[in-house]
Design a protein around this motif. Structure first.
Motif, PDB file in Angstrom:
ATOM      1  N   PRO A  50      -1.132 -11.094 -10.423  1.00  0.00           N
ATOM      2  CA  PRO A  50       0.171 -10.432 -10.414  1.00  0.00           C
ATOM      3  C   PRO A  50       1.057 -10.953  -9.290  1.00  0.00           C
ATOM      4  CG  PRO A  50      -1.466  -9.013  -9.419  1.00  0.00           C
ATOM      5  CD  PRO A  50      -2.200 -10.220  -9.943  1.00  0.00           C
ATOM      6  N   LYS A  51       2.318 -10.833  -9.467  1.00  0.00           N
ATOM      7  CA  LYS A  51       3.259 -11.181  -8.405  1.00  0.00           C
ATOM      8  C   LYS A  51       3.130 -10.170  -7.272  1.00  0.00           C
ATOM      9  CE  LYS A  51       6.888 -13.448  -6.779  1.00  0.00           C
ATOM     10  NZ  LYS A  51       6.775 -14.824  -6.318  1.00  0.00           N
ATOM     11  N   VAL A  52       3.022  -8.872  -7.637  1.00  0.00           N
ATOM     12  CA  VAL A  52       2.914  -7.795  -6.654  1.00  0.00           C
ATOM     13  C   VAL A  52       1.802  -6.845  -7.074  1.00  0.00           C
ATOM     14  CG1 VAL A  52       4.108  -5.824  -5.567  1.00  0.00           C
ATOM     15  CG2 VAL A  52       5.373  -7.925  -6.068  1.00  0.00           C
ATOM     16  N   GLU A  53       1.035  -6.373  -6.093  1.00  0.00           N
ATOM     17  CA  GLU A  53       0.011  -5.351  -6.300  1.00  0.00           C
ATOM     18  C   GLU A  53       0.430  -4.118  -5.508  1.00  0.00           C
ATOM     19  OE1 GLU A  53      -3.686  -6.998  -4.907  1.00  0.00           O
ATOM     20  OE2 GLU A  53      -3.471  -8.759  -6.196  1.00  0.00           O
ATOM     21  N   ILE A  54       0.631  -3.022  -6.202  1.00  0.00           N
ATOM     22  CA  ILE A  54       0.943  -1.762  -5.534  1.00  0.00           C
ATOM     23  C   ILE A  54      -0.337  -0.941  -5.526  1.00  0.00           C
ATOM     24  CG2 ILE A  54       2.366   0.321  -5.545  1.00  0.00           C
ATOM     25  CD1 ILE A  54       4.472  -1.349  -7.102  1.00  0.00           C
ATOM     26  N   ARG A  55      -0.897  -0.772  -4.347  1.00  0.00           N
ATOM     27  CA  ARG A  55      -2.191  -0.104  -4.183  1.00  0.00           C
ATOM     28  C   ARG A  55      -1.944   1.346  -3.779  1.00  0.00           C
ATOM     29  NH1 ARG A  55      -6.503  -3.979  -3.107  1.00  0.00           N
ATOM     30  NH2 ARG A  55      -5.725  -6.021  -3.729  1.00  0.00           N
ATOM     31  N   VAL A  56      -2.260   2.270  -4.695  1.00  0.00           N
ATOM     32  CA  VAL A  56      -1.956   3.690  -4.523  1.00  0.00           C
ATOM     33  C   VAL A  56      -3.237   4.449  -4.177  1.00  0.00           C
ATOM     34  CG1 VAL A  56      -0.996   5.732  -5.646  1.00  0.00           C
ATOM     35  CG2 VAL A  56      -0.125   3.451  -6.251  1.00  0.00           C
ATOM     36  N   SER A  57      -3.188   5.207  -3.072  1.00  0.00           N
ATOM     37  CA  SER A  57      -4.376   5.956  -2.663  1.00  0.00           C
ATOM     38  C   SER A  57      -4.042   6.988  -1.595  1.00  0.00           C
ATOM     39  CB  SER A  57      -5.432   4.986  -2.115  1.00  0.00           C
ATOM     40  OG  SER A  57      -6.575   5.681  -1.673  1.00  0.00           O
ATOM     41  N   VAL A  59       0.850  -1.190   0.000  1.00  0.00           N
ATOM     42  CA  VAL A  59       0.000   0.000   0.000  1.00  0.00           C
ATOM     43  C   VAL A  59       0.882   1.235   0.000  1.00  0.00           C
ATOM     44  CG1 VAL A  59      -1.753   1.290   1.277  1.00  0.00           C
ATOM     45  CG2 VAL A  59      -1.851  -1.204   1.215  1.00  0.00           C
ATOM     46  N   PHE A  60       0.634   2.108  -0.957  1.00  0.00           N
ATOM     47  CA  PHE A  60       1.325   3.388  -1.021  1.00  0.00           C
ATOM     48  C   PHE A  60       0.300   4.475  -0.724  1.00  0.00           C
ATOM     49  CE2 PHE A  60       3.250   6.782  -3.982  1.00  0.00           C
ATOM     50  CZ  PHE A  60       3.837   7.432  -2.908  1.00  0.00           C
ATOM     51  N   GLU A  61       0.336   4.966   0.493  1.00  0.00           N
ATOM     52  CA  GLU A  61      -0.593   6.003   0.932  1.00  0.00           C
ATOM     53  C   GLU A  61       0.137   7.341   0.981  1.00  0.00           C
ATOM     54  OE1 GLU A  61      -3.432   7.151   4.769  1.00  0.00           O
ATOM     55  OE2 GLU A  61      -2.225   5.327   4.821  1.00  0.00           O
ATOM     56  N   ALA A  62      -0.434   8.314   0.298  1.00  0.00           N
ATOM     57  CA  ALA A  62       0.127   9.669   0.323  1.00  0.00           C
ATOM     58  C   ALA A  62      -1.019  10.644   0.086  1.00  0.00           C
ATOM     59  CB  ALA A  62       1.196   9.829  -0.751  1.00  0.00           C
ATOM     60  N   PRO A  63      -0.960  11.813   0.701  1.00  0.00           N
ATOM     61  CA  PRO A  63      -2.062  12.767   0.572  1.00  0.00           C
ATOM     62  C   PRO A  63      -2.258  13.278  -0.850  1.00  0.00           C
ATOM     63  CG  PRO A  63      -0.390  13.556   2.141  1.00  0.00           C
ATOM     64  CD  PRO A  63       0.112  12.289   1.552  1.00  0.00           C
ATOM     65  N   THR A  64      -3.460  13.710  -1.134  1.00  0.00           N
ATOM     66  CA  THR A  64      -3.763  14.335  -2.414  1.00  0.00           C
ATOM     67  C   THR A  64      -2.816  15.508  -2.633  1.00  0.00           C
ATOM     68  OG1 THR A  64      -6.071  13.691  -2.190  1.00  0.00           O
ATOM     69  CG2 THR A  64      -5.597  15.476  -3.738  1.00  0.00           C
ATOM     70  N   GLY A  65      -2.256  15.602  -3.840  1.00  0.00           N
ATOM     71  CA  GLY A  65      -1.351  16.697  -4.165  1.00  0.00           C
ATOM     72  C   GLY A  65       0.105  16.442  -3.819  1.00  0.00           C
ATOM     73  N   SER A  66       0.406  15.277  -3.266  1.00  0.00           N
ATOM     74  CA  SER A  66       1.793  14.987  -2.865  1.00  0.00           C
ATOM     75  C   SER A  66       2.648  14.466  -4.014  1.00  0.00           C
ATOM     76  CB  SER A  66       1.805  13.978  -1.717  1.00  0.00           C
ATOM     77  OG  SER A  66       1.237  12.759  -2.144  1.00  0.00           O
ATOM     78  N   GLY A  67       2.013  14.150  -5.140  1.00  0.00           N
ATOM     79  CA  GLY A  67       2.763  13.644  -6.288  1.00  0.00           C
ATOM     80  C   GLY A  67       2.807  12.124  -6.354  1.00  0.00           C
ATOM     81  N   LYS A  68       1.713  11.466  -5.964  1.00  0.00           N
ATOM     82  CA  LYS A  68       1.682   9.990  -5.943  1.00  0.00           C
ATOM     83  C   LYS A  68       2.004   9.390  -7.305  1.00  0.00           C
ATOM     84  CE  LYS A  68      -2.500   9.654  -4.266  1.00  0.00           C
ATOM     85  NZ  LYS A  68      -2.757  11.055  -3.923  1.00  0.00           N
TER      86      LYS A  68
END
Length: 195
Positions: free
Chosen positions: A181-188, A32-41
């Motif tokens: 998939p081998k890996v799932e990168i969940r961005v939100s 899980v890649f969690e970063a705030p809106t506007g941070s450049g995810k």
């Protein structure tokens, strides 16, 4: 990309964690890649993929020497990301963004390619990408060719992952299980709590 310390730290962490997940047995290892809106995810994720691709090719301890990528986004966001990242990748790394119509389906997703698709096109049983047809393979058959016939691991990037945790959660889960998939990168900015 600007050299912002928090972005560089996040990118390094994503590369290292993805590298570790690729080393595990089995499939569907979630990050899980969690970063705030506007941070450049989107840009951080893109930079991470470039660095990961380079690490796979260059590091002697790499579990694979290459990977294929599928970037899934809601609505037309996959097209926006494709156009934005096509320019970005052409300037900084060798990854090759493509859309479904440009894919050589019988070859699967090639190492270093990033196939951009939208959730709606692969989350409905009647859509061409799910059913396939006389002149096209389904996304699931393409993923199988990539994994099994070509021996290339698939890394799925799920952009705006939180948007698929409600009424379509079961369908989304089934879709990912079929892509395998081998890996799932969940961005939100607000990831699904089940992760």
């Amino acid at each position: 990309m600007k050299e912002l310390a928090y972005q560089q730290t996040a990118i390094d962490k994503l590369v290292n964690e993805t590298f570790e997940l690729l080393s595990l047995k089995g499939s569907r290892h979630a990050l899980v890649f969690e970063a705030p809106t506007g941070s450049g995810k989107t840009i951080m994720t893109s930079e991470m993929l470039c660095r990961l691709d380079e690490a796979l090719r260059e590091r002697p301890d790499a579990p694979y020497s290459e990977a294929a990528y599928i970037w899934i986004a809601p609505n037309k966001l996959h097209e926006q990301s494709y156009f934005k990242l096509s320019n970005y990748f052409s300037e900084i790394c060798t990854l090759n963004p493509i859309l479904f119509d440009d894919l050589d389906q019988t070859e699967g997703v090639q190492p270093g390619q990033i196939l951009f698709v939208n959730w709606e096109s692969i989350n409905k049983e009647k859509n061409k990408l799910v059913k396939g047809g006389e002149s096209s393979l389904s996304i699931f058959e393409i993923a199988r060719i990539t994994r099994e016939e070509r021996g290339v691991p698939i890394i799925v990037i799920i952009d705006e992952e939180h948007r698929f945790a409600s009424k379509d959660a079961a369908k989304s889960e089934n879709t990912l299980a079929m892509i395998q998939p081998k890996v799932e990168i969940r961005v939100s900015a607000t990831p699904n709590p089940r992760n």
